[in-house]
Scaffold this active site. Structure first.
Site, PDB file in Angstrom:
ATOM      1  N   GLU A   1       0.850  -1.180   0.000  1.00  0.00           N
ATOM      2  CA  GLU A   1       0.000   0.000   0.000  1.00  0.00           C
ATOM      3  C   GLU A   1       0.892   1.238   0.000  1.00  0.00           C
ATOM      4  OE1 GLU A   1      -3.650   2.217   2.397  1.00  0.00           O
ATOM      5  OE2 GLU A   1      -2.813   0.361   3.187  1.00  0.00           O
TER       6      GLU A   1
ATOM      7  N   ASP B   1      10.743   6.269   0.207  1.00  0.00           N
ATOM      8  CA  ASP B   1      10.292   6.392  -1.178  1.00  0.00           C
ATOM      9  C   ASP B   1       9.859   5.030  -1.714  1.00  0.00           C
ATOM     10  OD1 ASP B   1      10.028   6.830  -3.924  1.00  0.00           O
ATOM     11  OD2 ASP B   1      11.693   8.261  -3.979  1.00  0.00           O
TER      12      ASP B   1
ATOM     13  N   ASP C   1      -1.429  12.069  -4.232  1.00  0.00           N
ATOM     14  CA  ASP C   1      -1.416  13.503  -4.498  1.00  0.00           C
ATOM     15  C   ASP C   1      -1.745  13.728  -5.973  1.00  0.00           C
ATOM     16  OD1 ASP C   1      -0.758  16.210  -4.903  1.00  0.00           O
ATOM     17  OD2 ASP C   1       0.756  16.144  -3.321  1.00  0.00           O
TER      18      ASP C   1
ATOM     19  N   LYS D   1      -1.849  21.182 -10.712  1.00  0.00           N
ATOM     20  CA  LYS D   1      -1.333  22.152 -11.679  1.00  0.00           C
ATOM     21  C   LYS D   1      -0.652  21.423 -12.843  1.00  0.00           C
ATOM     22  CE  LYS D   1      -0.647  25.819  -8.275  1.00  0.00           C
ATOM     23  NZ  LYS D   1       0.322  26.744  -7.632  1.00  0.00           N
TER      24      LYS D   1
ATOM     25  N   ASP E   1     -10.292  10.930  -5.999  1.00  0.00           N
ATOM     26  CA  ASP E   1     -11.481  11.775  -6.127  1.00  0.00           C
ATOM     27  C   ASP E   1     -11.193  12.982  -7.007  1.00  0.00           C
ATOM     28  OD1 ASP E   1      -9.785  13.087  -4.360  1.00  0.00           O
ATOM     29  OD2 ASP E   1     -11.420  13.934  -3.172  1.00  0.00           O
TER      30      ASP E   1
ATOM     31  N   THR F   1     -12.933   6.097   3.823  1.00  0.00           N
ATOM     32  CA  THR F   1     -12.073   6.824   4.749  1.00  0.00           C
ATOM     33  C   THR F   1     -12.672   8.174   5.110  1.00  0.00           C
ATOM     34  OG1 THR F   1     -10.811   7.941   3.013  1.00  0.00           O
ATOM     35  CG2 THR F   1     -10.071   5.744   3.655  1.00  0.00           C
ATOM     36  N   ARG F   2     -12.165   8.750   6.177  1.00  0.00           N
ATOM     37  CA  ARG F   2     -12.592  10.074   6.594  1.00  0.00           C
ATOM     38  C   ARG F   2     -12.312  11.100   5.505  1.00  0.00           C
ATOM     39  NH1 ARG F   2      -9.848  12.063  11.972  1.00  0.00           N
ATOM     40  NH2 ARG F   2      -8.058  11.594  10.660  1.00  0.00           N
ATOM     41  N   PHE F   3     -11.140  11.012   4.902  1.00  0.00           N
ATOM     42  CA  PHE F   3     -10.775  11.911   3.808  1.00  0.00           C
ATOM     43  C   PHE F   3     -11.763  11.765   2.653  1.00  0.00           C
ATOM     44  CE2 PHE F   3      -8.702  12.335  -0.327  1.00  0.00           C
ATOM     45  CZ  PHE F   3      -8.209  13.624  -0.261  1.00  0.00           C
ATOM     46  N   GLU F   4     -12.077  10.529   2.309  1.00  0.00           N
ATOM     47  CA  GLU F   4     -13.008  10.281   1.212  1.00  0.00           C
ATOM     48  C   GLU F   4     -14.393  10.824   1.536  1.00  0.00           C
ATOM     49  OE1 GLU F   4     -14.650   6.461  -1.399  1.00  0.00           O
ATOM     50  OE2 GLU F   4     -13.211   6.190   0.215  1.00  0.00           O
TER      51      GLU F   4
END
Length: 254
Positions: free
Chosen positions: A85, A137, A160, A164, A196, A233-236
């Site tokens: 992951e 990394d 991420d 831009k 998303d 997820t919370r972010f989702e």
């Protein structure tokens, strides 16, 4: 609510390692050529609980991506099939997936120190033995530290988007990354991406569909419904509340 100064980890003297027994600040050092980074290290405060987990558990369940050795995943995970992951945030979804499927090992990679500590803490509280936390990394991990055909899957959730245009070259899901990941995956292993960010989803679909080492698990092509094993997820949830559309892509290694 942000934590108070009274509960924050005390400042360390200049030059002193942040966690002497924890993750290294730059594990690969200058051993490898500089490349375009697909991630942006985030600086945020480590809570006392996260710091305690890092100090106590890093030597048990953590590893630095130094590029100096090949990992024996069978030894590391007791013979379990292993999924990589890449980018796990604060680790809540990773811990839930590990708890829901103890027969699969999760090698979770991130550079966010608070998230590393939080995942270690969650794993300890839940009694999980099938999670290892890697610091550094993911490209160096794949290229230098994993044997060909070592992985039973790769998960890249909400990377991420680098929105831009001049930063699009930093996006992780590119043909070169796919070739590298494919070389470390067993035939039939699934690369599962989720985002998303609509333009990035379109790019993911294009490059995965065009890549000769991968095949869409959906016979009709296109995006897949969110599989039950990937937690919301919370972010989702925050993105969905804002009207974002989440796309899942599941492509098998041919």
């Amino acid at each position: 609510m942000s934590e108070s100064r009274e509960t924050a980890v005390p400042r360390r003297p200049k030059g002193e390692p942040r966690f002497p027994e924890g993750p290294a600040p730059d594990p690969a050092g200058s051993h490898f050529e500089r490349r375009i980074r697909s991630f942006q290290p985030r600086r945020s405060r480590v809570t006392p609980g996260q710091g305690d987990a890092l100090r106590r558990l890093w030597g048990v369940w953590g590893l630095d991506i130094d590029g100096q050795r090949t990992l024996d995943l069978a030894e590391l995970f007791g013979g379990l099939p292993v999924v990589l992951e890449i980018g796990f945030g604060m680790g809540e979804a990773t811990a839930q997936m590990a708890a829901d499927d103890p027969s699969t090992g999760i090698l979770a990679v991130d550079v966010h120190t608070p998230g590393q500590g939080n995942l270690l803490s969650l794993a300890e509280k839940a009694g999980l033995t099938n999670v290892r936390v890697a610091n550094g990394d993911a490209i160096i991990l794949l290229r230098e530290m994993l044997a060909p055909g070592a992985l039973d899957g790769v998960r890249v959730y909400f990377p991420d988007p680098w929105p831009k245009k001049r930063h699009h070259k930093r996006r992780l899901i590119q043909p070169e990354f796919l070739s590298l990941a494919a070389s470390r995956m067993k035939p039939g292993a699934v690369l599962h991406c989720a985002t998303d960010w609509e333009p990035y989803a379109e790019q993911m679909l294009d490059v995965l569909t065009a890549h000769p080492d991968f095949e869409n698990t959906r016979p009709e092509g296109g995006y897949a419904p969110r599989p039950a094993f990937r937690p919301l997820t919370r972010f989702e949830g925050q993105g969905l509340d804002k009207g974002h559309v989440v796309h899942d892509l599941l492509f098998a290694r041919v």
